[in-house]
Design an enzyme around this catalytic site. Structure first.
Site, short mmCIF file in Angstrom:
data_model
loop_
_atom_site.label_atom_id
_atom_site.label_comp_id
_atom_site.label_asym_id
_atom_site.label_seq_id
_atom_site.Cartn_x
_atom_site.Cartn_y
_atom_site.Cartn_z
N ASP A 16 0.83 -1.21 0.00
CA ASP A 16 0.00 0.00 0.00
C ASP A 16 0.87 1.26 0.00
O ASP A 16 1.96 1.27 0.57
CB ASP A 16 -0.91 -0.02 1.24
CG ASP A 16 -2.07 0.95 1.11
OD1 ASP A 16 -2.29 1.48 0.01
OD2 ASP A 16 -2.75 1.19 2.13
N HIS A 33 2.85 3.02 -9.11
CA HIS A 33 2.78 1.56 -9.28
C HIS A 33 4.06 1.05 -9.96
O HIS A 33 4.58 -0.01 -9.59
CB HIS A 33 1.55 1.16 -10.11
CG HIS A 33 0.26 1.58 -9.46
ND1 HIS A 33 0.00 1.36 -8.13
CD2 HIS A 33 -0.84 2.22 -9.96
CE1 HIS A 33 -1.20 1.83 -7.83
NE2 HIS A 33 -1.73 2.37 -8.92
N ASN A 64 -10.61 -2.71 -6.90
CA ASN A 64 -9.73 -1.81 -7.67
C ASN A 64 -10.24 -1.52 -9.08
O ASN A 64 -9.80 -0.56 -9.72
CB ASN A 64 -8.30 -2.37 -7.75
CG ASN A 64 -7.53 -2.24 -6.46
OD1 ASN A 64 -6.59 -2.99 -6.20
ND2 ASN A 64 -7.92 -1.29 -5.59
C1 FPP Z 1 -1.89 0.00 -3.54
O1 FPP Z 1 -1.44 1.33 -3.44
C2 FPP Z 1 -1.23 -0.70 -4.68
C3 FPP Z 1 -1.88 -1.25 -5.73
C4 FPP Z 1 -3.35 -1.24 -5.87
C5 FPP Z 1 -1.14 -1.88 -6.85
C6 FPP Z 1 0.05 -2.71 -6.48
C7 FPP Z 1 0.81 -3.03 -7.69
C8 FPP Z 1 2.16 -2.99 -7.80
C9 FPP Z 1 3.06 -2.72 -6.67
C10 FPP Z 1 2.73 -3.24 -9.15
C11 FPP Z 1 3.68 -4.36 -9.23
C12 FPP Z 1 3.14 -5.64 -8.76
C13 FPP Z 1 3.37 -6.84 -9.34
C14 FPP Z 1 2.95 -8.06 -8.63
C15 FPP Z 1 4.03 -7.00 -10.64
P1 FPP Z 1 -2.48 2.52 -3.63
O2 FPP Z 1 -2.54 2.87 -5.06
O3 FPP Z 1 -3.79 2.13 -3.01
O4 FPP Z 1 -1.80 3.65 -2.78
P2 FPP Z 1 -2.52 4.86 -2.02
O5 FPP Z 1 -3.33 4.23 -0.91
O6 FPP Z 1 -1.39 5.68 -1.53
O7 FPP Z 1 -3.38 5.57 -3.02
#
Ligand code: FPP
Length: 237
Positions: A16, A33, A64
């Site tokens: 996160d 990401h 999501n």
């Molecule tokens: C949550 O942070 C993260 C995600 C929804 C995406 C996770 C994906 C990756 C790390 C890409 C690489 C992964 C793989 C397995 C290849 P958020 O966007 O909710 O963060 P925020 O809460 O700060 O908005």
């Protein structure tokens, strides 16, 4: 850190903070990401070095899909690229790849890449990397209940024969041991529909660090903290 310490067999991570990291750096959310890919590599490498046998990463929840379309598209592209791009490293490092979650909603290319990575790494034994995609616990448990109900209606199983083991073996994680340690980065202290059945006795760790800034040192800290915890599983020492 000493490699002699009590090492969790299975670590699960809610990655996160990508969006907040992007905002802090004056970048677009999708760039957060992209910056989140390196900590995936780092965590996988460190987990394998320490002897962790299973690493599960929460990459895309059933909720999501409700994010802005450009962000969803960027994530799909990233998954596509990473899964196939990392295949040679998985094979070299003995990483078995598995995906959990309901994959029929993904674009065909993502589905094909997932199938290919699972097939080509099926013989790898050093560590299993499990990526949760279009995953949520309630969805997973609902699908498991549907499978069990279908067996009952076919006369293969009587309702009174259903045990917690029946449920566990009907989940996407069938055959994978429950996580010992669940980490969620970015300081949020909740599980957000992630491995709720499987984490019944997991230790939880909520570091403040945003996922793109998560390092091998942070991974070690979580494992050190786990080694200090006194796990009793509802029993008395
Ligand atoms: C949550 O942070 C993260 C995600 C929804 C995406 C996770 C994906 C990756 C790390 C890409 C690489 C992964 C793989 C397995 C290849 P958020 O966007 O909710 O963060 P925020 O809460 O700060 O908005």
């Amino acid at each position: 850190m000493s490699e002699q310490k009590r090492i969790p067999q299975h670590i699960a991570i809610i990655m996160d903070g990508n969006g907040r990291w992007a905002e802090q750096h004056g970048k677009e959310r999708y760039e957060g990401h992209i910056a989140g890919v390196e900590p995936v590599r780092t965590s996988l490498r460190r987990a394998a070095q320490l002897g962790v046998k299973y690493l599960t990463l929460y990459a895309f929840s059933t909720e999501n899909w409700g994010r802005p379309q450009p962000e969803v598209d960027a994530l799909m592209e990233l998954f596509c690229k990473c899964i196939v791009g990392e295949l040679p490293n998985f094979l070299e490092e003995g990483v078995r790849f598995r995906a959990i979650g309901e994959r029929s909603r993904f674009p065909e290319q993502v589905r094909n890449n997932l199938d290919r990575a699972e097939k080509e790494t099926a013989h790898c034994e050093r560590i299993t990397l499990i990526v949760a995609l279009n995953y949520s616990s309630r969805d997973e448990i609902t699908r498991a209940v549907q499978r069990i109900a279908a067996r009952v209606s076919r006369g293969e199983l009587r309702p009174e024969e259903i045990t917690p083991q029946t449920v566990s073996s009907s989940l996407d994680t069938a055959g994978i041991p429950d996580p010992d340690l669940v980490i969620r980065t970015s300081g949020e202290c909740r599980l957000s529909n992630f491995l709720l059945w499987q984490s019944s006795y997991a230790e939880l760790w909520f570091p403040e660090v945003l996922w793109p800034d998560f390092t091998a040192r942070d991974f070690d800290r979580a494992v050190e903290e786990y080694a200090r915890r006194d796990r009793r599983f509802g029993l008395v020492k």
